[in-house]
Every structure is written in structure tokens, then in C-alpha cells.
Design an enzyme around this catalytic site. Structure first.
Site, PDB file in Angstrom:
ATOM      1  CG  ASP A 167      -0.278  -0.101   2.492  1.00 56.29           C
ATOM      2  OD1 ASP A 167       0.866  -0.880   2.766  1.00 56.29           O
ATOM      3  OD2 ASP A 167      -0.673   0.510   3.499  1.00 56.29           O
ATOM      4  CD  GLU A 227       4.241   0.604   6.967  1.00 57.79           C
ATOM      5  OE1 GLU A 227       4.713   0.976   8.002  1.00 57.79           O
ATOM      6  OE2 GLU A 227       3.641   1.525   6.087  1.00 57.79           O
TER       7      GLU A 227
END
Length: 400
Positions: free
Chosen positions: A81, A146
Site C-alpha cells: 500500500d 502498513e
């Protein structure tokens, strides 16, 4: 001028990955999964996908079995991400992976941290081409979530039977770029506390001087916490040996409440982002917060949006065979490093929390720090050199 980079296989793979917009607030990871499936096939690595939380947040694991699978494995972790973008602030579309004539690759994730994930795979590709054998098993993990705390990714995954079956003994994860010649290497992280103080008080007409109002309590708490902030700022300024990760940071981030300008509100709320230094006693710090609430007049509820426990540091000495191997590779390449506490938060904190040593390292020196910034970029030559650096590190660590 750009031909030498555009025709480079590793640069082509990197740019393809960067073009996948796995961006918050609603990242779609499926294109990443399919891209990584193709990478696993090209590298002859085992490919598995786990869903520890839900089917929207996959954990992708590419594995290469070592000569002695009974030994603890090496995990090469990265996250898929990336943070949001404001395209109008960029010189080039943020998911175009534009390569300019100077060799700069512009894309969200070029530094944070799609670079490291692909450098891991590039290093494995180079090592296999050279015929290097691996004593330990390697797991290249690609995780979600994350950038918003990892709760839907690594935080959950480390407590599953699937993770335990990986038999991880050591983890390599992201670091930060360095504008100097020195590479930062991270062995610990501060604990993140996102705390709200809900201050109840005497309400009434704004023309009167009521006692024990919410505003008075808010002022008292802000004064105490900002005094702590000032103390830590001075510590940092007065000791050149300290870095930002060595001190506790305190920032007022939210203020809310009130209904009308002439009404003393019954409730005001203030929020703080606090990052506790690794040497802070968490129990004592919480008691201090509660004491300040009592001194402010009571009637204050403390709510934690995030309250991380103390996490052990990764030991960097002869007792840690993985660190010895890592440092041996660094010394052979004559790289300048500085070991330090990571100023933010990465998935390494969840790995360390369950007792597995982890090191954060991104091989990007002489590079401006642009993570989360507009026009995030990485130079192609820096990226390729990073593959060579990881090639040496992985070879040492996997065979220690």
C-alpha cells in the site's frame, strides 16, 4: 539518455509495480497479487496468499526453500500500500512511473516502499543467476495496510498459524532514504500513543465565570503536555548524539467541542500524537497522564485510539548471528551506516513484539527524503545499486 534505464529489466519490473495504484483510502491489492504471482513464476518461487483478516487485505508470500529447511527462515518484508496523492501537486502523474532524462523515476511508492520489495526480488534473481545456494529458506512477504497502522496486515498475521509455519528467524524491512552518504539502519521503534482527553466541566452562560469548566481543564492539560514537548525539544537540541527517534515526541493534533460562542460547553476534547522513546516506562507515563487529569479538576476520560506496548529492541551485537552477517556484508562493501531508532512506525514493531529480530534498511543514500511527499522519486542508478547491496546482504544472512 534514458535508454540505458528503460531497457534495464529490473527497472522495467520496478516501474510496472509502481504503476499499480494500491493507494489509500481504498487500496485494491488484486493487481499487486497478480503482478507478484508473475514474479514468483519467473523466479521459480513458491507462491501463497493468506487472508488473516478479510479477503480485501491479502498477505502475499514468495518462498524459496533452503538447503536446510529446519533452520529459521529469513523474511524479506515490504508493504504493497501507498499513501494518498494530490496529482495537481505533482510534476508527472503519480502512478505513471515517469522516467526523466536524469534517471529519476517519479511515482508514489518509489521510496516508500515498493522499491525495497522489488530490490529484494532483484537481488534473489541475481543470486540465482550466479548459482548461489541458500542454506536458509527465504520468504519475501508483501503485506497490506502498513500505511494506516498494519492492523489489517502484519499486526494480525504474526499471530496466525500460517505465520508460525514460516519459521521466521530474522526480518529485513524498510528504512528511510538518507540525504548524506550514511545509510540509516533501524533496530527499534518508539511506541505510538494516540490519546484523546474528553474533558467534562461545568456548563453555562458565556458571560459568567463558572468554576471547573472544560476549557480550564483543556488548558491545564495542554500546558503540561506542551511543557513536556518543550523539554524534549531542548534535549534534542542540546545533545548532538540524539536523533528524533531517541526522544519522546508530543503533538497536539485535534481540538473539538462546543455548541455556540456564548455557551460554556459541558465537554471539550483534545487529541495528541505521542511517540514514546524506547527508554520510557509505559506504566509510569500513563500514571503521569492520569495525575495531570486529576490535577486539572477531574472529570476527564482518557481514550486511546492507539496504545502500543513496549517492544524489545533488536540486539546489535555478537549474540545476534543475523546482525553479524548483515554487518559483515556492510563492512565488505565499505558502506557508512548509523544504527538508530526509527522515528515513525513500520511493520517491524509487530515482528519484534513476538521476539523475532528485525532490521529496517532502505539502500538509498545521497537521496532526498521524499516519502509521503509530492513528486516522490528515486534515481534509477540508486535503485540498481540497492539491488547489488541487498544481493550481498541476503547472501550473507541466508547462509549464516
Amino acid at each position: 539518455m534514458t535508454d540505458k534505464w528503460e531497457n534495464d529489466k529490473e527497472i522495467q519490473i520496478f516501474r510496472e509495480y509502481l504503476r499499480i495504484p494500491s493507494v489509500h483510502p481504498k487500496p485494491n491489492y488484486e493487481p499487486c497479487v497478480e503482478f507478484l504471482r508473475r514474479q514468483a513464476t519467473s523466479l521459480a518461487m513458491d507462491f501463497k496468499v493468506y487472508y488473516p483478516v478479510n479477503d480485501k487485505n491479502p498477505i502475499v508470500v514468495l518462498s524459496l526453500t533452503g538447503k536446510d529447511p529446519s533452520l529459521p527462515a529469513i523474511m524479506l518484508n515490504s508493504h504493497m500500500d501507498v499513501v494518498p496523492v494530490f496529482p495537481e501537486k505533482w510534476s508527472h502523474p503519480p502512478f505513471s512511473a515517469h522516467l526523466d532524462s536524469d534517471g529519476k523515476i517519479f511515482a508514489r511508492g518509489s521510496q516508500d516502499m515498493k522499491c525495497v520489495g522489488m530490490q529484494f526480488l532483484g537481488a534473489i534473481r541475481a543470486l540465482k543467476k550466479d548459482g548461489v545456494e541458500f542454506k536458509r529458506t527465504i520468504h519475501a512477504t508483501f503485506v497490506p495496510d502498513e500505511e494506516v497502522g498494519g492492523k489489517l496486515g502484519m499486526a494480525k498475521f504474526v499471530h496466525t498459524d500460517d505465520f508460525k509455519a514460516l519459521n521466521v528467524g530474522f526480518s529485513l524491512d524498510e528504512g528511510i532514504a538518507s540525504p548524506t552518504d550514511t545509510f540509516p539502519v533501524f533496530y527499534a521503534e518508539r511506541a505510538i500513543w494516540h490519546v484523546y482527553f474528553h474533558c467534562s466541566g461545568t456548563p453555562g452562560h458565556g458571560s459568567l465565570l463558572h468554576k471547573n469548566t472544560a476549557g480550564e481543564k483543556v488548558r491545564y492539560l495542554i500546558d503540561k503536555l506542551m511543557d513536556l514537548r518543550k523539554y524534549e525539544v531542548k534535549r534534542l537540541e542540546n545533545n548532538p548524539e540524539l536523533l528524533i527517534g531517541d526522544v519522546t515526541t508530543v503533538n497536539l493534533t485535534k481540538i473539538s467541542g462546543g455548541v455556540q460562542s456564548n455557551v460554556v460547553p459541558p465537554l471539550l476534547t483534545i487529541g495528541f500524537d505521542i511517540r514514546l522513546a524506547v527508554d520510557v516506562d509505559h506504566t509510569e507515563f500513563l500514571q503521569q497522564l492520569q495525575k495531570w487529569c486529576d490535577e486539572a479538576g477531574g472529570g476527564i476520560e482518557i481514550e486511546f485510539e492507539q496504545k502500543e506496548p513496549p517492544v524489545p529492541k533488536t540486539t546489535l551485537d555478537e549474540s545476534n548471528i543475523y546482525w553479524v552477517a548483515f554487518k559483515s556484508a556492510i563492512d565488505e562493501m565499505k558502506l557508512n551506516i548509523r544504527t538508530q531508532v526509527f522515528p515513525g512506525g513500520t511493520d517491524s514493531r509487530y515482528v519484534r513484539e513476538i521476539g523475532i529480530p528485525a532490521v529496517g534498511f532502505s539502500p538509498m543514500n545521497n537521496t532526498p527524503v521524499l516519502l509521503h511527499d509530492h513528486d516522490e522519486y528515486l534515481e534509477a542508478d540508486v535503485y540498481l545499486r540497492g539491488i547489488d547491496i541487498f544481493k550481498r546482504i541476503i547472501s550473507k544472512v541466508v547462509n549464516c
